[in-house]
Design a protein around this motif. Sequence first.
Motif, PDB file in Angstrom:
ATOM      1  N   LYS A   1       0.789  -1.107   0.024  1.00  0.00           N
ATOM      2  CA  LYS A   1       0.117  -0.011  -0.153  1.00  0.00           C
ATOM      3  C   LYS A   1       0.838   1.188  -0.176  1.00  0.00           C
ATOM      4  CE  LYS A   1      -1.990  -1.140   3.736  1.00  0.00           C
ATOM      5  NZ  LYS A   1      -1.234  -2.515   4.311  1.00  0.00           N
TER       6      LYS A   1
ATOM      7  N   GLU B   1      -0.681   5.937   6.498  1.00  0.00           N
ATOM      8  CA  GLU B   1      -1.138   5.619   7.828  1.00  0.00           C
ATOM      9  C   GLU B   1      -0.374   6.057   8.756  1.00  0.00           C
ATOM     10  OE1 GLU B   1      -3.401   1.063   8.147  1.00  0.00           O
ATOM     11  OE2 GLU B   1      -1.304   1.256   7.629  1.00  0.00           O
TER      12      GLU B   1
ATOM     13  N   TYR C   1       1.195  -6.584  19.805  1.00  0.00           N
ATOM     14  CA  TYR C   1       1.725  -7.666  19.392  1.00  0.00           C
ATOM     15  C   TYR C   1       2.330  -8.645  20.388  1.00  0.00           C
ATOM     16  CZ  TYR C   1       1.393  -6.649  14.408  1.00  0.00           C
ATOM     17  OH  TYR C   1       0.673  -6.103  13.032  1.00  0.00           O
TER      18      TYR C   1
ATOM     19  N   GLN D   1      -6.131  -0.380  19.190  1.00  0.00           N
ATOM     20  CA  GLN D   1      -7.161   0.062  18.240  1.00  0.00           C
ATOM     21  C   GLN D   1      -8.206   1.225  18.541  1.00  0.00           C
ATOM     22  OE1 GLN D   1      -7.597  -1.386  15.356  1.00  0.00           O
ATOM     23  NE2 GLN D   1      -5.801  -2.985  15.810  1.00  0.00           N
TER      24      GLN D   1
ATOM     25  N   GLU E   1      -4.142   5.736   2.926  1.00  0.00           N
ATOM     26  CA  GLU E   1      -3.989   4.220   3.263  1.00  0.00           C
ATOM     27  C   GLU E   1      -4.877   3.463   4.211  1.00  0.00           C
ATOM     28  OE1 GLU E   1      -0.093   3.611   4.539  1.00  0.00           O
ATOM     29  OE2 GLU E   1      -0.101   1.377   4.294  1.00  0.00           O
ATOM     30  N   ARG E   2      -5.591   2.853   3.917  1.00  0.00           N
ATOM     31  CA  ARG E   2      -6.639   2.063   4.815  1.00  0.00           C
ATOM     32  C   ARG E   2      -7.656   3.218   5.144  1.00  0.00           C
ATOM     33  NH1 ARG E   2      -2.821  -1.656   7.700  1.00  0.00           N
ATOM     34  NH2 ARG E   2      -3.006  -3.402   6.482  1.00  0.00           N
TER      35      ARG E   2
ATOM     36  N   ARG F   1      10.860  -6.394   4.744  1.00  0.00           N
ATOM     37  CA  ARG F   1      10.735  -5.115   5.406  1.00  0.00           C
ATOM     38  C   ARG F   1      11.208  -4.763   6.919  1.00  0.00           C
ATOM     39  NH1 ARG F   1       4.865  -2.423   5.820  1.00  0.00           N
ATOM     40  NH2 ARG F   1       4.386  -4.040   7.367  1.00  0.00           N
TER      41      ARG F   1
ATOM     42  N   GLU G   1       6.835  -6.153  14.209  1.00  0.00           N
ATOM     43  CA  GLU G   1       6.004  -7.346  13.289  1.00  0.00           C
ATOM     44  C   GLU G   1       6.920  -8.579  13.279  1.00  0.00           C
ATOM     45  OE1 GLU G   1       5.493  -5.146   9.893  1.00  0.00           O
ATOM     46  OE2 GLU G   1       3.986  -3.886  10.616  1.00  0.00           O
TER      47      GLU G   1
END
Length: 285
Positions: free
Chosen positions: A87, A105, A123, A134, A157-158, A220, A225
């Motif tokens: 994206k 984002e 995470y 969130q 983005e999104r 990336r 992540e």
Amino acid sequence: MWGIAGAGRAGVSLLFRRVPRLVSAHCAAGCNICLRVAAGVQTWVQTWFQSRAYVRTGPHQTPGKLMRIGEEKKMVICIEGNIASGKTTCLEYFSKSSNIEVLTEPVSKWRNVRGHNPLALMYQDPERWGITLQTYIQLTLLDRHLSSISAPVRMMERSIFSAKYIFVENLFRSGKMPEVDFAVLSEWFDWITTNISLPVDLIVYLHTSPQTCHERLKHRCREEEKVIPLEYLESIHQLYEDWLIKQTSFPLPAPVLVIPADHDLKTMLHLYEENRDKILAAPCV
Ligand SMILES: Nc1ncnc2c1ncn2[C@@H]1O[C@H](COP(=O)(O)OP(=O)(O)O)[C@@H](O)[C@H]1O
Ligand SMILES: Nc1ccn([C@H]2C[C@H](O)[C@@H](COP(=O)(O)O)O2)c(=O)n1
């Protein structure tokens, strides 16, 4: 500038009706001072509404929703796709066009809010920190949707929609978000989308396989992540498929253009160019 679409006149008349009642609570006989205060308040309210409120007559009109003034003719395109589907790379490509404003984002905010990293915390322990991340994502995306648009076309983005329909939904369905957290987030989301106009004209879905995203994610190498397994990307993929391809799960805020995005970068740039007219020809809703 802001207004209450379809509610400007109603709001004024409601306040006008309430002012005399407030006055009579102080002075049943309606003394001179009260009458002058009432007249002053009425004038102030009228001026306030005249300077800010409006009723949108264009195709975007959604009565009763708070909406930005003067941006009806600007086009908003949301680029959707799995994590690491490409994206940002797509947005970078379109950012070179003079008439397009690009909003990525706000991931840097999600990694650092007053010295805290809610993305990493989520995470590490989604049950505990999913709601924290969130909630903040919802706020930052709302801010993105509502910020004033500086070009005829905005590509972002999104969206606040995928944050809820994909990521919050995934946390909840996988048993990693307590029901009460999901209920609170849902109440916020429902309030926002009921009361605020968030027009989107087109969704561009970068359609990848979860395996491709897993490869790109590893490449990336974003620190937070590293713990993401392929199964997580498969769940996100499935939710995207149900929403944007099968169109069976949640309401669509706009029509969907699907671009296959498993290809190498050179092919992707060709595909973006091939689709440029389709993307930019999306009618403003
Ligand atoms: N078509 C592509 N082929 C190979 N690698 C890609 C391609 N598009 C993007 N990448 C790389 O994959 C990673 C994720 O891309 P990115 O645009 O950041 O994804 P997203 O914004 O969707 O998370 C980055 O390292 C990027 O350079
Ligand atoms: N509502 C959301 C949106 C994004 N994330 C996560 C997923 C990634 O780790 C990161 C950024 O996403 P990308 O742009 O790389 O696809 O934020 C989330 O958890 N919830």
